[in-house]
Structure formats: structure tokens, C-alpha cells
Design an enzyme around this catalytic site. Structure first.
Site, PDB file in Angstrom:
ATOM      1  N   GLU A  76       0.825  -1.207   0.000  1.00 55.36           N
ATOM      2  CA  GLU A  76       0.000   0.000   0.000  1.00 55.36           C
ATOM      3  C   GLU A  76       0.862   1.261   0.000  1.00 55.36           C
ATOM      4  OE1 GLU A  76      -3.973   0.000   1.002  1.00 55.36           O
ATOM      5  OE2 GLU A  76      -3.723  -1.371   2.695  1.00 55.36           O
ATOM      6  N   GLU A  85      -4.304  -9.599   1.823  1.00 57.49           N
ATOM      7  CA  GLU A  85      -5.295  -9.376   2.884  1.00 57.49           C
ATOM      8  C   GLU A  85      -6.457 -10.363   2.831  1.00 57.49           C
ATOM      9  OE1 GLU A  85      -3.074  -5.501   2.879  1.00 57.49           O
ATOM     10  OE2 GLU A  85      -3.630  -7.038   1.421  1.00 57.49           O
TER      11      GLU A  85
END
Length: 290
Positions: free
Chosen positions: A131, A151
Site C-alpha cells: 500500500e 489481505e
């Protein structure tokens, strides 16, 4: 941190990261939890937010580099801490603050900021590490680096800003592939997808951070940036970020002109650059006052 640096205000010292100043006007941040693959705690992220705020407001600094100690850039959130937080919530306790700052994971995944940040990705960039990569300004990757958003494999979601940004950078199908499957991609694939600027050879296992080819490549790029007018760098970056975030080239151009043109024209560096060209000499930039 070298004691020879002269700053208007001394930098805040973050937990789990090392600050150094390896080049003129350049700050380097090395994530430093190698045994945990540089997974980040919430407290460390708030420390980094304070550091990058200081960087943006320190006139003598013009470019920053982030990299990781050991064999990872950053493996994401510290899942042990996350599990403990979940347990406290199950017992009715409430967190005193959100798990990450407003600027996102590692203070970078949603950072707007003023000055450029370069990632020198030396190994795994998973979860929150990915990210951060999705929102920095330039990315150099070691050949053995891997990138992933795993995730979904842990029942969570990449909510720190990368999903819409990756859709813009690498396109919807590839962003979907990363987010929905959790698969990792190689540095070569990341370059082919437009996620990284360049892939360089790996350093040896016992190589010092500054001797890594990926860090040297980032430092060379930083040196090129700081050779230019700091005013021009700040405003050029703002124009690109505005177009990327807003999606409208014309609206971004209008805002860039309205917000920055007067300050650029009134600044010392524009006049110095034009004068230096006319006098056939190298310009002598001053620290930006923007």
C-alpha cells in the site's frame, strides 16, 4: 543520524526506523524490524507521520527515500498486535486512536505531502508495504522483490488507500487480480505493469543498506531531483498528484495555476534559473519557501 546536519528543528526519532542523510538535501528512512520482516505497529506509523510532516517543513530537505532492513521492505501490519487489539475489543475495550494515522499505512499510503518520496524496495512488499508502494512518487525494486496484497487470505481488506490507486496505476484487471487472489508478483512483472520505475540487481546477503544496488539507484535519482529547482519539483509533483487523484487533466491544470503560479513567479528560484541560463552558468538554488 549525523550530528553535522543543521536543521531549523531537529527531526522526531521514530520507533523501529533509522533516519540518515546520505546525500545533500536527502533523507533516508530505513524500516528496522528485520526479524518481523519490518511489519509495523500502530505506534511506529504515528511516529512516521510526525517524521514526514517534519520532512515536508524542513527547508533544507528536498527528497526522501524509504527502504527496509534485512530481507523485506515491509510485510505489512504487525498481525500479532492486530490480534491483541481484536482481543481487547472483544472484551469491550476501545482503542484510544485509529490503528493508523490519517496519512495511511506507514504514513505513506494516503500521504499527500509536499515533497517527493522514493521507495527502494529491497524484498517483500506485502500488505501495508504494498500500500505504501502504491502511493509513493517513484519506485526502484531489487530483482528479488515481490509485491502482494494478501489481505483476503487473512479475512481483512487493504483499506489504507491502495485499491483505488492501483486501479489507476496498473488498471482494473491487474488490480483485481492482486486484491482478489492475494497472489504476489515479481519485480519484473511490477515494472511491466507500470508499478515500478526500474529493476536493479540484488545486493549480497551481507551488503550494507547503502551499498545495495536498489538504494544506490534511488540515491542517483534523488541526486537528479535535488539538482533541480526545489520550487519546480514541489509544484510539478503537485500537478501530477492532482491529475492522478482528481482524474480531470483540465481541472488539475486549473488548480495548479490558481494555487501555485503566483508563488512560483514571485520566488527566487525561477528568477535564478532564467538568469543562470542567460549567463551560461549552473543555477544556485535556494531552499524553497513554498
Amino acid at each position: 543520524m549525523s550530528s553535522t546536519n543543521s536543521f531549523e528543528r531537529q527531526p522526531p526519532l521514530p520507533r523501529d526506523a533509522i533516519i540518515s542523510f546520505p546525500g545533500h538535501h536527502v533523507m533516508m528512512v530505513t524500516f528496522n524490524r528485520p526479524k518481523a520482516l519490518n511489519a509495523m505497529t500502530s505506534a511506529a506509523q504515528y511516529d512516521l507521520e510526525a517524521l514526514f510532516s517534519w520532512y515536508d517543513n524542513e527547508p533544507s530537505l528536498r527528497c526522501a527515500i524509504v527502504t527496509g532492513a534485512g530481507r523485506a521492505f515491509c510485510a505489512g501490519m504487525d498481525l500479532k498486535e492486530w490480534n491483541q487489539t481484536n482481543a481487547r475489543r472483544a472484551n469491550g475495550e476501545h482503542a484510544s486512536q485509529p490503528p493508523m494515522p490519517r496519512s495511511g499505512f506507514g504514513a505513506l499510503s494516503r500521504r499527500h505531502g509536499k515533497k517527493p518520496v522514493i521507495a527502494a524496495v529491497n524484498g517483500l512488499a506485502f500488505g501495508g508495504g504494498m500500500e505504501m508502494v502504491a502511493n509513493v512518487d517513484l519506485v526502484f525494486a531489487a530483482n528479488s522483490a515481490h509485491f502482494a496484497l494478501p489481505e483476503a487470505k487473512r479475512g481483512v481488506v487493504a483499506l489504507a488507500g491502495s485499491l483505488p490507486r492501483l486501479a489507476r496505476t496498473i488498471g482494473r484487471p491487474r488490480a483485481m487480480e492482486m486484491a482478489l487472489t492475494g497472489k504476489s508478483i515479481t519485480a519484473a512483472e511490477a515494472k511491466d505493469w507500470g508499478l515500478v520505475n526500474a529493476v536493479v540487481e540484488d545486493g549480497t546477503s551481507d551488503c550494507e543498506v547503502l551499498d545495495r544496488p536498489v538504494v544506490k539507484a534511488a540515491l542517483c535519482c534523488a541526486a537528479e531531483i535535488v539538482d533541480n529547482s526545489p520550487d519546480s519539483v514541489i509544484i510539478s509533483r503537485a500537478g501530477i498528484v492532482a491529475g492522478w487523484e482528481d482524474g480531470s487533466a483540465e481541472n488539475a491544470s486549473r488548480l495548479l495555476s490558481e494555487n501555485w503560479e503566483f508563488a512560483l513567479n514571485e520566488g527566487e528560484n525561477l528568477h535564478e534559473g532564467v538568469k543562470a541560463f542567460a549567463e551560461k552558468r549552473a543555477p544556485q538554488w535556494v531552499d524553497s519557501k513554498l
